[in-house]
Enzyme design. Structure first.
Site, PDB file in Angstrom:
ATOM      1  N   GLU A   1      44.243  79.127  56.321  1.00  0.00           N
ATOM      2  CA  GLU A   1      44.536  78.561  55.011  1.00  0.00           C
ATOM      3  C   GLU A   1      45.958  78.007  54.991  1.00  0.00           C
ATOM      4  OE1 GLU A   1      43.826  81.746  52.301  1.00  0.00           O
ATOM      5  OE2 GLU A   1      41.720  81.191  52.057  1.00  0.00           O
TER       6      GLU A   1
ATOM      7  N   HIS B   1      59.149  60.023  42.064  1.00  0.00           N
ATOM      8  CA  HIS B   1      59.764  58.715  41.804  1.00  0.00           C
ATOM      9  C   HIS B   1      59.740  57.861  43.064  1.00  0.00           C
ATOM     10  CE1 HIS B   1      62.970  55.988  40.097  1.00  0.00           C
ATOM     11  NE2 HIS B   1      63.145  55.780  41.402  1.00  0.00           N
ATOM     12  N   GLU B   2      60.146  58.438  44.194  1.00  0.00           N
ATOM     13  CA  GLU B   2      60.234  57.647  45.427  1.00  0.00           C
ATOM     14  C   GLU B   2      58.863  57.231  45.934  1.00  0.00           C
ATOM     15  OE1 GLU B   2      62.863  56.353  46.217  1.00  0.00           O
ATOM     16  OE2 GLU B   2      64.213  57.595  45.038  1.00  0.00           O
TER      17      GLU B   2
ATOM     18  N   HIS C   1      57.390  54.239  44.261  1.00  0.00           N
ATOM     19  CA  HIS C   1      57.826  52.927  44.750  1.00  0.00           C
ATOM     20  C   HIS C   1      56.841  52.392  45.794  1.00  0.00           C
ATOM     21  CE1 HIS C   1      61.531  52.193  42.687  1.00  0.00           C
ATOM     22  NE2 HIS C   1      62.095  53.326  43.083  1.00  0.00           N
TER      23      HIS C   1
ATOM     24  N   GLU D   1      61.421  50.539  39.016  1.00  0.00           N
ATOM     25  CA  GLU D   1      62.155  51.774  38.725  1.00  0.00           C
ATOM     26  C   GLU D   1      61.550  52.484  37.519  1.00  0.00           C
ATOM     27  OE1 GLU D   1      64.327  53.013  40.679  1.00  0.00           O
ATOM     28  OE2 GLU D   1      64.568  51.256  41.983  1.00  0.00           O
TER      29      GLU D   1
END
Length: 567
Positions: free
Chosen positions: A208, A389-390, A393, A418
């Protein structure tokens, strides 16, 4: 059970390991037991007797040494001979047997260097009682019961009869049966009492995946780590995932299969945090910056979050044919061999993070940095909204313009990129229908205001930004804050109208507002033009756009609050 006076054992032992394991959806508690073990090393080694050297058989050497070593530390049983079966390799392994029946969990091993034994280990046992050697319950009669208990099917592998050492010092005669469930990714070896039909113990062949991480709904380290087991979940949660493998398989769909720490000279830092693109990789080696704590799970958390987001995005349309990041596209369209490469504690920068998005078929690269605004320093890999966030993109650059990664290049469209990244980070961290203000990255900055000028809020007092604020604005993150706040209004309006689903990550078919928002988010990216602007947003969400000045007649950076007829 018939009595037995003793089997051979060694003097130096470790603690026996007995535990309960919860198995299956019903939480069936099954015992697992490993007898006490001993392990010894002998420096240059103990020579094998000369007569056995002449024999030349490695198996004979191992058998003789094991029997002699155990006999030197315990009395020999007249009733139970010690026999062994050893593989013809170094080291040698042997099983304890009784009347030709092996013990499943009693093993000895010896390693040779030349003619001398250099290590010896043993979990041989001396049961006080041992069961009769002939089963009174047939294996065929117990298979259906065990299949039901372990929620699987007998896989056809030949069954065996073996003894099983028990924690109470007895030895049970057992049928050994393999039970599998491919859909649930389970594979058990069941030890079933050959006299009572009771399931006594299991071996779990499936490793697992357990991660001590921040669940993706949590924002940062102060919310607390959790141990998540198999966070990739069921492989058939949706038809689109039916043929996919799990995160740890080779040539799979996962994006973040390569994680590393880099040692490189930091380039000049950009003026605003969280840029969408990275600079070229520098090569001059420098020492790594220290982690915030030796106990924090930097790489596992980054690996978990970016994979989890990949799976969520897949369910909402970021699939192979939609130019996603995936090593094996399984013949479903798009170009493969482009899993995300992710670097944690990357020393090419500080107080930042970035994502480089090349066209479909080339790996995206995510770099996570140490933040030096606090003492001790903090790591962006423990701020989930930065990771999301990254990765977003990569999603927006691939979905806009058909996988070319060329269609978010103007200042306004890059600013929207952004904003989308902030908005999806906020979406993943919503925990209820309660619409609260959202602040990005407060942990790494140690600042309740985070890294944006205003929180994302439905209050025009808390966040006064409007479409007119784009006029003359060339800072993509500043533009992004305006766009993300527009999307915040959309999300809030949809949830207020249609409610909120806790299953949005795994079930995209619901009608709740947060699910509708995610569909609008991903669908609009695919249908919008190359280098979009604020005013090319979908008509379905005009009201929310208009609430921030982006109405039907918005132009030349003058607020307009009109909506189309019927909106």
């Amino acid at each position: 059970m018939a009595p037995i006076r003793g089997l051979l054992s060694s003097v130096i032992v470790a603690l026996a390991l007995a535990s309960q394991r919860s198995v299956g959806k019903r939480g069936l508690e099954i015992e697992t037991y490993n007898p006490p073990t001993s392990f010894e090393t002998f420096g240059e080694g103990i020579p094998v007797p000369v007569d056995l050297r002449r024999d030349g058989s490695l198996e004979s050497k191992a058998r003789s040494f094991i029997a002699g070593r155990l006999a030197s530390t315990a009395p020999t049983s007249n009733g139970v001979p010690v026999t062994s079966r050893a593989a013809r390799s170094v080291p040698m392994f042997a099983k304890l047997t009784y009347k030709g029946i092996p013990f499943a969990n009693a093993v000895a091993n010896v390693a040779f260097k030349g003619e001398s034994a250099v290590t010896f280990g043993s979990s041989f046992v001396k049961p006080k009682k041992i069961a009769a050697t002939t089963p009174t319950v047939s294996v065929e009669s117990v298979i259906p019961k065990i299949e039901a208990e372990l929620n699987g099917k007998y896989n056809g592998h030949p069954t065996t009869v073996e003894y099983l050492a028990r924690p109470d010092g007895t030895a049970a005669l057992t049928h050994v049966i393999q039970i599998q469930n491919a859909d649930e990714n389970t594979w058990y070896e069941a030890f079933v009492d050959a006299h009572s039909g009771e399931l006594l113990s299991i071996t779990d062949f499936s490793a697992e995946a357990a991660y001590r991480v921040l669940p993706i709904q949590k924002q940062d380290l102060p919310e607390g780590l959790e141990l998540l087991t198999n966070p990739h979940g069921h492989r058939r949660l949706s038809p689109g995932l039916a043929l996919h493998l799990h995160w740890h398989d080779d040539d799979h769909r996962v994006p973040a299969t390569t994680l590393s720490r880099t040692r490189a000279r930091p380039p000049p830092l950009p003026r605003s945090p969280l840029p969408a693109r990275s600079s070229t990789t520098p090569t001059t080696p420098l020492p790594l910056l220290p982690p915030p704590s030796t106990s924090t799970p930097l790489a596992p958390n980054a690996f978990y979050v970016i994979n989890k987001l990949h799976d969520i995005a897949y369910r909402y349309g970021f699939t192979e044919a939609a130019f996603n990041f995936q090593n094996d596209n399984f013949g479903k369209g798009g170009s493969g061999n482009d899993r995300v490469l992710m670097s944690v504690q990357d020393s090419s920068g500080t107080n930042n993070a970035n994502f480089a998005t090349p066209p479909d078929g080339q790996s995206g690269t995510c770099r996570m940095y140490i933040w030096t605004l606090t003492t001790p320093n903090r790591d962006g890999s423990l701020n989930n909204d930065i990771i999301v966030h990254e990765m977003t993109h990569g999603i927006t650059n691939r979905l806009t313009g058909g996988g070319t990664a060329r269609c978010l290049q103007t200042t306004e469209s890059r600013g929207m990129g952004e904003g989308w990244s902030d908005a999806l980070a906020e979406w993943t961290e919503q925990k209820s229908a309660d619409i609260k203000d959202f602040v990005l990255a407060p942990y790494v900055t140690n600042n309740v205001k985070g890294i944006r000028a205003y929180p994302y809020s439905t209050s025009a007092t808390t966040n006064p930004l409007r479409y007119s604020n784009v006029r003359g604005n060339t800072a993509v993150h500043s533009i992004g804050t305006i766009w993300a706040n527009v999307l915040h209004q959309v999300y809030a309006a949809l949830v207020a109208q249609y409610g909120w689903s806790p299953a949005a990550f795994t079930n995209p078919s619901g009608a709740e507002g947060n699910i509708v928002f995610a569909h609008l988010f991903f669908d609009s990216l695919a249908i919008q033009p190359c280098n979009p602007t604020f005013t090319t947003g979908p008509c379905l969400i005009w009201k929310a756009f208009a609430s921030r000045g982006v109405g039907v007649n918005a132009a030349n950076y003058v607020d307009n609050f009109d909506v189309p007829a019927g909106c």
